[in-house]
Every structure is written in structure tokens, then in C-alpha cells.
Design a protein around this motif. Structure first.
Motif, short mmCIF file in Angstrom:
data_model
loop_
_atom_site.label_atom_id
_atom_site.label_comp_id
_atom_site.label_asym_id
_atom_site.label_seq_id
_atom_site.Cartn_x
_atom_site.Cartn_y
_atom_site.Cartn_z
N UNK A 35 0.89 -1.04 0.40
CA UNK A 35 0.18 0.17 0.09
C UNK A 35 0.59 0.80 0.24
N UNK A 36 1.79 1.81 -0.48
CA UNK A 36 2.99 3.01 -0.91
C UNK A 36 2.55 3.90 -2.20
N UNK A 37 1.82 4.59 -1.52
CA UNK A 37 1.12 5.62 -2.06
C UNK A 37 1.89 5.66 -3.62
N UNK A 38 1.63 5.84 -4.87
CA UNK A 38 0.33 6.32 -5.27
C UNK A 38 -0.32 5.06 -5.40
N UNK A 39 -1.64 4.97 -5.10
CA UNK A 39 -1.85 3.77 -4.69
C UNK A 39 -3.26 4.01 -5.47
N UNK A 40 -4.09 3.17 -6.00
CA UNK A 40 -5.25 3.07 -7.10
C UNK A 40 -6.12 1.90 -6.14
N UNK A 41 -7.26 2.74 -5.97
CA UNK A 41 -8.33 1.55 -5.30
C UNK A 41 -9.49 1.62 -6.01
N UNK A 42 -10.74 0.59 -7.07
CA UNK A 42 -11.46 0.46 -6.80
C UNK A 42 -12.49 0.25 -6.93
N UNK A 43 -13.42 0.52 -6.44
CA UNK A 43 -15.11 -0.44 -5.76
C UNK A 43 -16.05 0.12 -6.47
N UNK A 44 -17.20 -0.90 -5.94
CA UNK A 44 -18.57 -0.53 -6.64
C UNK A 44 -20.08 -0.66 -6.10
N UNK A 45 -20.73 -0.98 -6.48
CA UNK A 45 -22.10 -0.94 -5.90
C UNK A 45 -23.22 -0.93 -6.93
N UNK A 46 -24.35 -1.72 -6.57
CA UNK A 46 -25.68 -1.88 -7.34
C UNK A 46 -27.04 -2.20 -6.94
N UNK A 47 -27.82 -1.99 -7.75
CA UNK A 47 -28.78 -2.59 -7.00
C UNK A 47 -29.87 -2.85 -8.42
N UNK A 48 -30.58 -4.15 -8.25
CA UNK A 48 -31.08 -4.32 -9.21
C UNK A 48 -32.28 -4.55 -8.94
N UNK A 49 -33.34 -3.67 -9.18
CA UNK A 49 -34.59 -3.71 -7.75
C UNK A 49 -35.58 -2.83 -9.06
N UNK A 50 -37.02 -4.44 -8.57
CA UNK A 50 -37.94 -4.11 -9.30
C UNK A 50 -39.52 -3.86 -8.17
N UNK A 51 -40.44 -2.59 -8.89
CA UNK A 51 -41.53 -2.38 -7.96
C UNK A 51 -42.42 -2.41 -9.11
#
Lengths: 408, 140
Positions: free
Chosen positions: A31-47
Motif C-alpha cells: 500500500x505505498x502511495x500512489x495507490x489506486x482503489x476501485x470499488x463499486x455498488x449496485x442494485x437491481x430492483x423491481x417495484x
């Protein structure tokens, strides 16, 4: 607009720089800078709602769907990249694809800031962050982090703004047995919606968080000026009538550039790993263009292994409508009432649901909400067909929601 | 029906419950300048509420892969279970409040990282702590 363009350009530059960086392709890099982190979130929703002449709307600016079940209120994908430049600063960008008020699904830049640590526990962020008016506002679309399919519309529908372009400070400290977070912010933002635009300007606020063990308390106050320029057909029809009846002055209470608003909220959370209690009260005061209202909810959940059934009781109440006019009885008065009614989201609701931890970082949620908009309100619904003949206020609607949330 | 559901939940809980787990220690590389930590400081770091020591020096975090050691560590340190911690960190990361801990694939990889980066801290079973690491805190 210029700032948005600038932020987008920064985003593109950063992603290009990171894509070109050789360190990114090396999985064992410490974890030496510079360091890149990629993350995400998502929802599949029906109403879906049992009454087929209405559509459920998530937070007022979500565009009514055309399909049933409707996937547009809750479905979204967010991708976030953070570039740690040195141990003391980083750049974070987050893009979100979801339906916006224009019924389009163009990617939106939802976070774009440079953060600098100023002192132990104190950091400043410059750029775009989320409007933090209420307890869960800045994680409103991170559905995985919330117990429900979506935070209760009775409170979160009070604020349509999402983005805050400006500056904020976050200070964390230990005070005796309590952890405190002090979060002042300043900035503005805008929202697109059909045939109009809204802009939040010079918003200034302060949030305080206090937590100890299983308990946490949130206090928030924010205020600012805003513009709301309407161009929809109902507004144009009403404006025309007001002019013809000699009440043209009222139009300046319906649409314009001189609004003042304030938001207050108090929230508590108790979560001991088995029981989860969340409650919040929020109020918005506005001098024109939109109604002043307050809302609250109380949610109780109980974990049984990977499943948590929950119940939510919620209420939004109209405090004051934003305009008054005298209309001759009959069609004109009905149109005026319809205009005010369509801008009133007061309703009461009870929700029963369950969250199932399907896997690490994946949850399935199902809930049924029985909602009853007030007699002079559309609540969280919109007519599917003719607005003038569809009565919503006073009816009881059952809305079913099913979602899959992931975080990666 | 209720009894059946309860039985299912009980069976699941028993299957997923960690056995008698070893003591966990918070460690840095053997040559790290980091001082011993208090449980409160370590909790602040692993809840994303702080990333510097009072003297201003930065602490970066490492996690082990999802599993019983990780769940036991967070339960011991923060009294939060795995789903609470996942929800907490999702909120911290996606509101832009904190950068997530860097996840090592194994204790062996974590040890390599600790050696290479003096300000990185991690957690391992006490039985894995050898001369290559410096123990900053022992959890009960």
C-alpha cells in the motif's frame, strides 16, 4: 455548468492516468502511495403497485416508469475510484448510472473531490460530495449499506438535491467514551427534471454525529438559497389562469430564482448485532416554490442469522403550502388544487420486509409497503393516465419491492 | 412454520459459528516505527474514523480475506458482526469518508507487506506472530 465540465475533465484525466500507471497491474504491490482503489455498488430492483392507475416514485424527481414492474426507481450502478497520492491526500471519483428526473440514464458524476488531511482527525474535501442534509443522505443510493430496499421516502423525499459542489470538513475525535464527528459543509448543486431546472446555491450546514458502542445520534442543520424554474404543462396552464384572473403576482411564488430553504434532522440508531432500531425526524422549510413539510420514520429489525425481518412506520406531514390563489369554483379551482396536490408528498405508510445476506457483499430484500397519501396529496405516487381524473389522495396503495444489492 | 424457520436459522448459525478461535494480535513490520496501540485507537482505525496517530504519523490498514479470522477480529475489536462491518465500510467508502483497508490474500502475503511498508498495520493469529512482525496490541 463550468464546474461540472471541469470535474468531468478531471475524472477523465484521472482514469486515464490510472489506466496508464504500471503499478495498477501489479496485484502484489503493497500500500505505498500512489495507490489506486476501485470499488463499486449496485442494485437491481423491481417495484409494482397493486393499483394500476398509479406509479410509485422514489424521491420525487424519479421519472414515472412505463413498465410494470418498474425497474427504474431503485436500479443503479456506482463505480468509485480513489487515487491515494500521498499518505495525506487522495482524489476520489464516483460515477453513478441510474434514472434521473429526465428519464435518462446518463452516467452522473456523484463524487469528485480532492481530500487533504490537515491534522489528526481533520480533513478537508474540495469538489463534489453528496448533500448531507439528513442522517443517511450521503449514502442514499448505497442500498447495500441500508437495511431496507430504500431509505423511507417520507423523510428522504423532503430533499431532492444530491450533489454538493463546494467544500466540507470532517473532524473525528474521541470525547470521553463517545466518538464524535463534526461535519460542516458549503456549496451548491443542481438537479435535472422534465421541463425545468432546480439549483441549490450557497448551502451552508453542519452535521454532528455522536456514537458510543451500539448507539449513534445524528443532528443536522443546513440552509441555502435555491431556484426552481418550472416549464411543465400544468404549471403553464396554472400561470395562464393566474394571469387571466388578475393574480399574476402569485406566479412568483410558484417558480423563480429567489427561494430560501432550510433542513433540520435528528436521527438515532441502535444496533447490537441482533436488534436494529433506526429513527429519524426531518423538516424542510421553504419560503416559496415548494411546500414546507416534515417527516419521520421508525424502523425495527431483528437478525436471525443471515435474515433480518423489519418493520418501518413512516409519516410525512404538510406544514405549509407555498402559494395561495382565489379561483372561481369549477374547472379552474380544480386545476389549481391539482397543481398544489401534485407538489404535496404527505402520506403515512407501514412497511414489512426482510433482508437476506445472500453472500458476503450481496443482499436480497423484499418488502411490502401500505401507503396512504393525505387527501390533498399525491404522496409518493403519480397518476399513470389522466392526472385530472385520477384521484390519489386518501387511497390506500400496496407497493411491493424486490431488490438485489451488491457492493464490490 | 415458525418452528421450521427457527430450526433452519439455528442449523445455519451452528454451521457458520466460529469455533474456539486463537487470540488475535495487531502487528506491524518488525522495523516499523509505530508505537504500541490502545484498543480504542485500533478500533478508530478499523472503523475508518482515524488514520493518523496523535503525532500526525499516518497508519494504513490491511485486512485478511473474508473468513473466520477476520470476523473474529472485528467482533473482538469493534463488537460488530460481519454484516454490520460490511455495511459500515460500504457507507464509509462510498460516502468518500475513508479508503478501505488493503486486503491481503493470506497471512504470508500480509507479512510481506508489513515488512515492505513501515506504516501498515494488520492482524494475525497470535500463533503466527514471529520475529518478522512487531506486536502493537493483543486482543483479549
Amino acid at each position: 455548468m463550468t464546474l461540472t465540465r471541469l470535474l468531468r475533465r478531471c475524472a477523465a484525466t484521472m482514469f486515464l492516468a490510472v489506466a496508464a500507471a504500471p503499478a495498477h497491474a501489479e496485484p502484489d504491490t503493497p500500500a505505498y502511495p500512489p495507490r489506486f482503489e476501485l470499488s463499486g455498488f449496485g442494485t437491481l430492483g423491481a417495484v409494482t403497485t397493486d393499483d394500476k392507475d398509479v406509479w410509485f416514485l422514489r424521491y420525487g424527481v424519479n421519472y414515472p416508469g412505463e413498465k410494470d414492474p418498474d425497474f427504474s426507481p431503485d436500479s443503479l450502478v456506482g463505480i468509485q475510484g480513489s487515487l491515494r497520492l500521498t499518505p495525506y491526500n487522495d482524489i476520489t471519483l464516483q460515477g453513478l448510472v441510474r434514472e434521473d428526473g429526465d428519464a435518462s440514464q446518463d452516467p452522473q458524476l456523484t463524487l469528485a473531490f480532492f481530500r487533504q488531511t490537515l491534522a489528526p482527525g481533520l480533513s478537508v474535501r474540495l469538489g463534489r460530495v453528496r448533500v448531507p442534509f439528513f442522517m443517511l443522505s450521503d449514502s442514499l443510493y448505497v442500498n447495500y449499506a441500508n437495511p431496507w430496499v430504500r431509505p423511507p421516502v417520507e423523510v428522504y423525499g423532503l430533499n431532492p438535491f444530491n450533489d454538493l459542489d463546494g467544500v466540507d470538513f470532517i473532524y473525528n475525535a474521541r470525547l470521553g467514551a463517545f466518538d464524535i464527528e463534526i461535519h460542516p459543509y458549503y456549496g451548491g448543486g443542481r438537479i435535472p427534471f422534465p421541463q425545468g431546472k432546480a439549483r441549490l446555491k450557497e448551502a451552508l450546514g453542519l452535521n454532528l454525529g455522536l456514537s458510543r458502542g451500539d448507539f449513534s445520534l445524528h443532528l443536522g442543520h443546513g440552509e441555502g438559497s435555491f431556484t426552481l424554474e418550472r416549464g411543465d404543462t400544468l404549471f403553464l396552464a396554472v400561470s395562464n389562469i393566474l394571469q387571466r384572473t388578475g393574480q399574476g403576482g402569485v406566479i412568483s411564488d410558484l417558480s423563480g430564482t429567489h427561494g430560501r430553504t432550510s433542513f433540520d434532522s435528528v436521527g438515532v440508531q441502535w444496533d447490537d448485532g441482533s436488534w436494529q432500531l433506526i429513527g429519524e425526524y426531518a423538516r424542510r422549510k421553504i419560503n416559496r416554490y415548494a411546500a414546507s413539510a416534515h417527516g419521520w420514520y421508525l424502523s425495527l429489525g431483528r437478525r436471525f442469522g443471515p435474515v433480518m425481518p423489519y418493520m418501518v412506520v413512516a409519516r410525512q406531514t404538510l406544514d405549509e403550502q407555498f402559494a395561495e390563489a382565489r379561483m372561481p369554483p369549477g374547472r379552474l379551482a380544480a386545476l389549481w388544487d391539482l397543481f398544489l396536490m401534485s407538489r404535496n408528498n404527505a402520506q403515512r405508510s407501514i412497511t414489512l420486509g426482510a433482508r437476506w445476506e445472500l453472500a458476503a457483499y450481496a443482499a436480497v430484500k423484499a418488502e411490502v409497503t401500505q401507503a396512504r397519501p393525505d387527501g390533498d396529496s399525491w404522496g409518493s405516487y403519480a397518476p399513470r393516465f389522466d392526472a385530472q381524473t385520477t384521484r390519489i389522495g386518501g387511497r390506500t396503495m400496496n407497493t411491493f419491492s424486490l431488490s438485489l444489492d451488491v457492493s464490490f | 412454520m415458525t418452528r421450521m424457520l427457527r430450526t433452519c436459522f439455528l442449523a445455519f448459525s451452528l454451521l457458520t459459528a466460529p469455533g474456539a478461535l486463537a487470540q488475535i494480535v495487531i502487528v506491524a513490520g518488525a522495523r516499523s516505527p509505530l508505537p504500541e496501540l490502545t484498543p480504542e485507537q485500533t478500533e478508530q482505525f478499523y472503523l475508518g474514523r482515524a488514520h493518523t496517530l496523535p503525532d500526525g504519523s499516518v497508519v494504513t490498514l490491511a485486512d485478511l480475506p473474508p473468513g473466520s479470522i477476520r470476523d473474529h477480529f472485528y467482533q473482538q475489536l469493534t463488537r460488530k458482526n460481519a454484516s454490520q462491518i460490511r455495511a459500515h465500510w460500504s457507507r464509509m467508502v462510498f460516502t468518500g469518508r475513508a479508503l478501505p483497508p488493503q486486503q491481503a490474500d493470506s497471512v504470508a502475503e500480509l507479512r510481506q507487506w508489513l515488512t515492505a511498508q513501515p506504516n501498515l498495520i494488520g492482524y494475525i493469529p497470535a500463533t503466527e506472530a514471529d520475529g518478522r512482525v512487531k506486536v502493537l496490541l493483543r486482543l483479549p
